[in-house]
Write an enzyme that holds these catalytic residues in place. Structure first.
Site, PDB file in Angstrom:
ATOM      1  N   GLU A  54       1.566  13.584 -16.070  1.00 35.47           N
ATOM      2  CA  GLU A  54       2.883  13.643 -16.693  1.00 35.47           C
ATOM      3  C   GLU A  54       3.567  12.271 -16.622  1.00 35.47           C
ATOM      4  OE1 GLU A  54       7.311  15.318 -15.635  1.00 35.47           O
ATOM      5  OE2 GLU A  54       5.582  16.309 -14.728  1.00 35.47           O
ATOM      6  N   ASP A  58       4.471  10.256 -19.968  1.00 35.96           N
ATOM      7  CA  ASP A  58       5.868   9.930 -20.235  1.00 35.96           C
ATOM      8  C   ASP A  58       6.004   8.475 -20.668  1.00 35.96           C
ATOM      9  OD1 ASP A  58       8.879  10.422 -19.902  1.00 35.96           O
ATOM     10  OD2 ASP A  58       8.548   8.763 -18.509  1.00 35.96           O
ATOM     11  N   ASP A 127       7.021  19.083 -19.598  1.00 34.34           N
ATOM     12  CA  ASP A 127       6.240  18.319 -18.620  1.00 34.34           C
ATOM     13  C   ASP A 127       4.737  18.420 -18.911  1.00 34.34           C
ATOM     14  OD1 ASP A 127       8.598  17.680 -17.399  1.00 34.34           O
ATOM     15  OD2 ASP A 127       8.359  19.044 -15.700  1.00 34.34           O
ATOM     16  N   GLU A 130       3.755  16.202 -21.851  1.00 39.18           N
ATOM     17  CA  GLU A 130       3.632  14.805 -21.432  1.00 39.18           C
ATOM     18  C   GLU A 130       2.319  14.585 -20.687  1.00 39.18           C
ATOM     19  OE1 GLU A 130       8.158  13.098 -20.967  1.00 39.18           O
ATOM     20  OE2 GLU A 130       7.266  14.093 -19.236  1.00 39.18           O
TER      21      GLU A 130
END
Length: 246
Positions: A54, A58, A127, A130
């Site tokens: 994640e 991101d 989440d 990502e």
């Protein structure tokens, strides 16, 4: 790295169709990991979860979205670019994308998260998406991950104002009102029912020199929820009227 155990997790779908739909040649173990929530990992002897992926995803998402808004809005100043970028990478947007690609059924969630509807929680979906971006980057490279992200977020450019409003409806309503020469919105909230089943009703009014511009009424399980829903409804109606000086 852990492997998928279908006997112990019969409710989890095989992620191969997800990989095919996304058009990415994932390393299977990386895709599995991207779909593994910390609640599942905790219940399986502290197995690895998707938080590190994640983090990586991101960063890839942030850079890709930044380049997209930079290219698409050549006249926008830094503040406007930041607002649009924030909307594209927000939990609201990512969760909506995750639902459209039907990510939920592929998630590995702990029992408690399953029971509380974790497969449809915005934060968990965002989440995990990502983390999928991170897995795509490690599996197939930066260009493939970027192409995947662009395919998924580009359609949201057309409604980026609504995305921004959904992130903070009350602030968006204030800004929309002031742009039209109006006053700060006024809220009226009432509640009915027993404490454990209380329903709140919020009415928001936006006026300009004592003339009512818009009024919206919505319900929610809390005062905040009701106010937010009413604010978004009022913003949606108010944005149809021209701003001051236009």
């Amino acid at each position: 790295m852990t492997t998928r155990t279908k006997k112990s997790d019969p409710e989890i779908a095989d992620p191969a169709p997800l990989a095919q739909a996304l058009g990415v040649d994932f390393v299977p173990e990386l895709l599995d990991l991207a779909l593994t929530h910390s609640s599942w990992a905790y219940e399986h002897d502290e197995a690895p979860d998707n938080e590190r992926l994640e983090f990586l995803g991101d960063s890839v998402l942030g850079l890709t979205a930044a380049r997209l808004v930079f290219d698409e809005f050549p006249e926008a100043h830094e503040g406007e670019l930041s607002r649009r970028h924030h909307a594209l990478v927000s939990t609201v947007t990512l969760a909506d994308i995750a639902r459209k690609i039907e990510l939920g059924p592929f998630l590995r969630l702990g029992r408690s998260e399953h029971l509380t509807g974790g497969v449809d929680k915005d934060s968990i979906l965002a989440d995990a998406l990502e983390a999928v971006f991170g897995a795509a980057h490690l599996s197939a490279g930066f260009e493939v991950a970027t192409d995947l992200i662009l395919r998924l977020i580009r359609p949201y450019l057309a409604d980026i104002d609504r995305l921004s409003a959904e992130m903070d409806p009350k602030t968006a309503l204030i800004e929309c009102s002031l742009e039209r020469g109006g006053d700060v919105p006024v809220y009226e909230v009432t509640g009915e029912g027993p404490d454990h089943e209380r329903v709140f009703t919020a009415i928001v009014r936006v006026s300009c020199r004592e003339k009512l511009l818009v009024e919206a009424k919505r319900e929610g399980r809390s005062k905040k929820q009701a106010e937010i829903a009413a604010a978004l409804a009022a913003w949606t109606e108010l944005r149809q009227t021209p701003a001051k000086g236009k």
